[in-house]
Design a protein around this motif. Structure first.
Motif, PDB file in Angstrom:
ATOM      1  N   ASN A   1      -2.165  -0.549  -4.227  1.00 26.97           N
ATOM      2  CA  ASN A   1      -3.306  -0.954  -3.401  1.00 26.97           C
ATOM      3  C   ASN A   1      -2.893  -1.472  -2.033  1.00 26.97           C
ATOM      4  O   ASN A   1      -2.251  -2.515  -1.931  1.00 26.97           O
TER       5      ASN A   1
ATOM      6  N   ILE B   1      -1.442  -2.932 -11.443  1.00 27.29           N
ATOM      7  CA  ILE B   1      -1.922  -2.992 -10.064  1.00 27.29           C
ATOM      8  C   ILE B   1      -0.813  -3.558  -9.203  1.00 27.29           C
ATOM      9  O   ILE B   1      -0.349  -4.681  -9.437  1.00 27.29           O
TER      10      ILE B   1
ATOM     11  N   ASN C   1      -0.287  -4.744  -5.574  1.00 28.63           N
ATOM     12  CA  ASN C   1      -0.923  -5.012  -4.293  1.00 28.63           C
ATOM     13  C   ASN C   1       0.121  -5.066  -3.193  1.00 28.63           C
ATOM     14  O   ASN C   1       1.045  -5.876  -3.252  1.00 28.63           O
TER      15      ASN C   1
ATOM     16  N   CYS D   1     -10.834   1.727  -7.273  1.00 22.58           N
ATOM     17  CA  CYS D   1      -9.892   1.434  -8.369  1.00 22.58           C
ATOM     18  C   CYS D   1     -10.500   1.824  -9.706  1.00 22.58           C
ATOM     19  O   CYS D   1      -9.852   2.479 -10.527  1.00 22.58           O
TER      20      CYS D   1
ATOM     21  N   ILE E   1      -1.840   1.631 -10.038  1.00 26.15           N
ATOM     22  CA  ILE E   1      -2.561   1.660  -8.774  1.00 26.15           C
ATOM     23  C   ILE E   1      -1.725   0.963  -7.717  1.00 26.15           C
ATOM     24  O   ILE E   1      -1.234  -0.148  -7.934  1.00 26.15           O
TER      25      ILE E   1
ATOM     26  N   GLN F   1     -12.316  -2.101  -4.950  1.00 28.98           N
ATOM     27  CA  GLN F   1     -12.501  -2.292  -6.386  1.00 28.98           C
ATOM     28  C   GLN F   1     -13.206  -1.093  -7.020  1.00 28.98           C
ATOM     29  O   GLN F   1     -12.816  -0.627  -8.095  1.00 28.98           O
TER      30      GLN F   1
END
Lengths: 211, 211
Positions: free
Chosen positions: A173, A187, A189, A160, A171, A157
């Motif tokens: 991740n 984001i 993931n 980020c 992003i 986090q």
DNA sequence: GGCATATCGATATGCTTTTATCGATATATC
DNA sequence: GATATATCGATAAAAGCATATCGATATGCC
């Protein structure tokens, strides 16, 4: 044309492209054949391709070279996205040195890590790994808008936030934890646990059926 | 109870579990709070959780320990899946040595590779890497039903066939190519190009909006 | 003990995605 | 050149999934 591509379609487009690139020998290919190779229905293939191309012709199918060009344009492979990667651990360095990303329009320009022993040129990939305090400057100077996170979950986090602060709008991740960012930041993931859940669920049902 | 979990729900369950494990301090947690943390709607969270648990109580929310137990059971984390990994390159070794899989009910028992220089005990993970001709025997002796593919694209299909031949019912494919198997075998393609397509698409729209 | 409220669970609505149906069109064959 | 056919593209139906609404229920406070 770009507006109306659905999320699911968008994710299948690279799969079509990969198949076509491998198969570039033939001049034409039908939606039916693509569907067979990928385990999809021909209707879905046609609908997906209709969103980005009109290279299809009755009786002949799609002109392979035209379709490849249309897919590459739709996916933006003509001008690659630059990205920075934070976390030069084993996964991070594996991604840094993965040559295949070039084929998908991704160019990782540098890595970052807190550990001084990681700094300098990465042996395998030949890419530079910098200290975290260089992040902001580099992102801004090179107009990098994409960050890849391959750090342990507890610091994901924080990383980020730094990436967003440095101007990143998207992003990717790989840390096994959910991270948050303001609404206009995407984001994505890459959640291995989710994939694993699918696989494990299938396995149990499959093995139960036998018993 | 297990029958009616939708694919999408199934993939969110590990995310809930991860959050709860991080947050195990508090006794109770509401669907609303979970939703806020993960950027979902509370209705969706409730519906997802209803599929695997009845630990929710009006005014209090969910009892965290009970909910964790229910999720772990639904995901089969009580008895981990064994798996073999083929392809001891950089990505393969990164996965071999990733300790986090234990938390998700996955146990990689060994690696395999064609390159003799990879054979033996992997330094980082401590796991053994064997020649390919040992694959069939080991899978059968240990009743391994899951294979992880981290080889280059051109040989992925061949490796897949070998895994299926050795008794695998589910394949987790990290090679950037589509692979096929008979209908009852699950193939889960971990397709980075698809994720990238989403990210890239978002970036372009985001940057266009400004201009 | 009664009442207000937070929260759940169930039913209903709406949206997204997939699958089905059918007509249109270009190619190849006779 | 006419006809049969493979294939596309568009419209329509179905399924899957997410969101909204509303009543039920247990808790805590007065």
């Amino acid at each position: 044309m770009l507006e109306k591509i659905s999320l699911q379609t968008l994710q299948r487009l690279p799969v079509y492209l990969e198949l076509l690139r491998q198969d570039a020998a033939s001049d034409n290919i039908s939606a039916n054949r693509i569907a067979e190779e990928l385990g999809l229905t021909e209707i879905q293939v046609r609908k997906d391709l209709a969103a980005v191309s009109d290279a299809g012709r009755p009786k002949k199918g799609f002109v392979v070279t035209d379709l490849i060009a249309d897919l590459e344009r739709a996916l933006g492979y003509d001008n690659a996205d630059d990205a920075v990667l934070v976390g030069a651990g084993r996964l991070g360095r594996a991604l840094l040195s993965y040559a295949g990303f070039q084929r998908y329009g991704l160019n990782i320009v540098a890595g970052f890590d807190t550990n001084p022993r990681a700094w300098g040129q990465d042996e395998v990939s030949g890419k530079m790994i910098y200290a975290m305090d260089k992040l902001d400057d580099l992102c801004r100077r090179l107009s990098v808008h994409m960050g890849i996170i391959t750090v342990p979950a507890p610091v994901a986090q924080c990383v980020c936030d730094e990436l967003v602060g440095a101007g990143c709008r998207a992003i990717w991740n790989f840390a096994p934890t959910h991270i948050r960012a303001p609404g206009n930041i995407l984001i994505k993931n890459e959640n291995m646990a989710s994939s694993l859940a699918l696989i494990s669920h299938h396995l149990r049902r499959n093995l139960e059926e036998e018993a």
